[in-house]
Write a protein that holds these residues in place. Structure first.
Motif, mmCIF file in Angstrom:
data_model
loop_
_atom_site.group_PDB
_atom_site.id
_atom_site.type_symbol
_atom_site.label_atom_id
_atom_site.label_comp_id
_atom_site.label_asym_id
_atom_site.label_seq_id
_atom_site.Cartn_x
_atom_site.Cartn_y
_atom_site.Cartn_z
ATOM 1 N N GLY A 220 -40.017 5.331 -45.723
ATOM 2 C CA GLY A 220 -38.808 4.550 -45.472
ATOM 3 C C GLY A 220 -37.597 5.123 -46.185
ATOM 4 O O GLY A 220 -36.488 5.170 -45.625
ATOM 5 N N ALA A 221 -37.786 5.579 -47.433
ATOM 6 C CA ALA A 221 -36.672 6.183 -48.171
ATOM 7 C C ALA A 221 -36.213 7.472 -47.506
ATOM 8 O O ALA A 221 -34.998 7.725 -47.394
ATOM 9 C CB ALA A 221 -37.107 6.442 -49.615
ATOM 10 N N LEU A 222 -37.160 8.299 -47.044
ATOM 11 C CA LEU A 222 -36.784 9.551 -46.375
ATOM 12 C C LEU A 222 -36.041 9.285 -45.075
ATOM 13 O O LEU A 222 -35.063 9.974 -44.761
ATOM 14 C CB LEU A 222 -38.041 10.385 -46.113
ATOM 15 C CG LEU A 222 -38.712 10.987 -47.350
ATOM 16 C CD1 LEU A 222 -39.997 11.717 -46.960
ATOM 17 C CD2 LEU A 222 -37.756 11.934 -48.083
ATOM 18 N N VAL A 223 -36.494 8.288 -44.305
ATOM 19 C CA VAL A 223 -35.789 7.965 -43.058
ATOM 20 C C VAL A 223 -34.385 7.464 -43.362
ATOM 21 O O VAL A 223 -33.410 7.855 -42.706
ATOM 22 C CB VAL A 223 -36.586 6.924 -42.247
ATOM 23 C CG1 VAL A 223 -35.775 6.440 -41.049
ATOM 24 C CG2 VAL A 223 -37.901 7.512 -41.775
ATOM 25 N N GLY A 224 -34.256 6.587 -44.370
ATOM 26 C CA GLY A 224 -32.925 6.099 -44.735
ATOM 27 C C GLY A 224 -32.010 7.215 -45.191
ATOM 28 O O GLY A 224 -30.850 7.302 -44.763
ATOM 29 N N GLY A 225 -32.519 8.096 -46.074
ATOM 30 C CA GLY A 225 -31.695 9.227 -46.517
ATOM 31 C C GLY A 225 -31.369 10.180 -45.395
ATOM 32 O O GLY A 225 -30.254 10.723 -45.326
#
Length: 440
Positions: A220-225
């Protein structure tokens, strides 16, 4: 001599034909009846076969044929071809005291017949007075109101905790970029789906849910970034208007949602860990260890986020950018770096909220979209751009939604939560912890 032999052969042939012709005719009749599609059956009551009952077959409201049961209760209707048919038993032609076992059982709809199939149809018949379902068991006495109130309050706290975990990132993103991210719900779904694939999807060794949840948070963090660096930052650098950004976020939401549908499918799933648990009595209320873990972990994460915003340099920078972006940039704060951290944090928290929501309910391809309205209600109620306001507003929304089920149908629980939002905004338009200059 030859005439005698010929005459004897003729008489023998006639005798054989006399014996064989009826059998051949009967076989031909049976073979013709078995060719093509048909519906057939045998009507039997408590005392044996039921004769004289009329069965009618229809297709798309048009009568195809009728048949009357014979002495053995057999009936048969030839069909024009394969397809779906409706079969009706004429109750007026049944013997006195004989009725279908189930109320309305005299009509069978959507009876599908395959090519060259003679499908058997059954009408269960019983003596009148023995029809219908067995009487339902007596309804257990309802718990006293204080116990039901405590149970609903505990469920509301759990639901509010899930909303709060998911909504903090949405509130921080708005505070730092003024973007109303309609695709935030899909970050929730991505977290739940990634954890499901690692924990329960099969095709490889299943990971414990704790490890699968950590991988989901990272995803989720990678998709958001990734969305920030490849989509939103270039659009902001081009001075794209807020309305345009909002419309783009709606399109992104639809795209991500249907990509998830393609890869995950439409069938809901559940995690293999903590699926079936016995409830633990906590005084007048009860809860499973899974539900208590969701509430406890959510509180720890919320406290951790609050401490990060208050006690760390990046937290101070986030609050500064949220308060006044231009002033923060002129003070030497790397605004782009702060916004990227917010997107990473928001994506990870949304994914964690998705794992918790999937653990409490089920994992589905549109679960984040269903939760999005409650997230918006929580952050608007608490105050746009305020992380603490999002926490408080989310808990209020979750608690009101579940307490409303004590007096109103469960289908209206979200409606009453939104009604509370409307009332609060009429009294305090900036929300519980919002500031007036942020609204309007």
């Amino acid at each position: 001599m030859r005439r005698t032999i010929a005459r004897s052969l003729v008489l023998l042939a006639l005798s054989v034909l006399t014996v064989l012709l009826p059998a051949v005719a009967a076989a031909a009749q049976d073979g013709g009846a078995n060719d093509g599609e048909a519906l057939r059956g045998t009507l039997r009551g408590p005392d044996g076969p039921v004769s004289g009952a009329v069965v009618t077959v229809l297709q798309d409201g048009t009568e195809v044929g009728t048949s009357t049961s014979d002495a053995d209760g057999d009936w048969r209707v030839a069909l024009p071809g394969p397809g779906a048919y409706e079969v009706r038993l004429d109750l007026s032609t049944l013997p006195s005291g004989i009725v279908p076992r189930q109320q309305g059982g005299e009509v069978l709809r959507d009876v599908t017949v395959s090519p060259s199939q003679a499908r058997a149809v059954i009408f269960p018949l019983v003596q009148e007075g023995a029809a219908g379902e067995p009487p339902p068991p007596p309804t257990p006495a309802q718990p006293p109101f204080p116990q039901r109130f405590g149970q609903a309050l505990l469920s509301g706290i759990q639901f509010g905790a899930v909303i709060a975990i998911s909504a903090i990132g949405l509130s921080l993103i708005f505070g730092t970029t003024r973007l109303i991210n309609f695709a935030h719900g899909e970050l929730v779904t991505i977290g739940a789906v990634v954890a499901f694939f690692f924990n329960a999807a099969g095709g490889g060794p299943a990971l414990p849910l704790v490890i699968a949840a950590l991988l989901a948070v990272a995803a989720g963090a990678l998709v958001g970034g990734g969305l920030e660096t490849t989509l939103w930052r270039p659009l902001r650098n081009r001075n794209t208007g807020r309305i345009s950004l909002f419309i783009i976020s709606i399109g992104l939401s639809l795209l991500l949602r249907h990509v998830i549908l393609v890869f995950y499918g439409s069938r809901p799933g559940s995690y293999t860990d903590f699926d079936i648990q016995s409830a633990v009595d906590l005084g007048p209320v009860s809860a499973t260890p899974r539900d208590l873990s969701i509430v406890g972990l959510s509180v720890l994460v919320l406290v951790g986020v609050a401490l990060m915003l208050q006690r760390t340099r990046i937290g101070t920078a986030i609050r500064a950018v949220s308060d006044n972006r231009d002033l923060a940039e002129s003070s030497g704060i790397d605004v782009n770096r702060v916004v990227l951290v917010v997107w990473l944090l928001g994506g990870g928290l949304a994914a964690l909220g998705g794992v918790m929501y999937g653990l409490a309910e089920v994992v589905s391809w549109d679960m984040g979209f269903k939760l999005l309205l409650m997230m918006f209600a929580g952050i608007i109620l608490g105050g746009l751009g305020s992380a603490y306001g999002a926490m408080i507003g989310s808990f209020v929304v979750g608690i009101v939604a579940h307490l409303s089920t004590l007096w109103f149908p469960v289908e209206l629980q979200f409606a009453w939560a939104l009604l509370v939002l409307i009332v609060v905004l009429l009294v305090r338009p900036q929300g519980i912890l919002g500031r007036r200059e942020r609204i309007g």
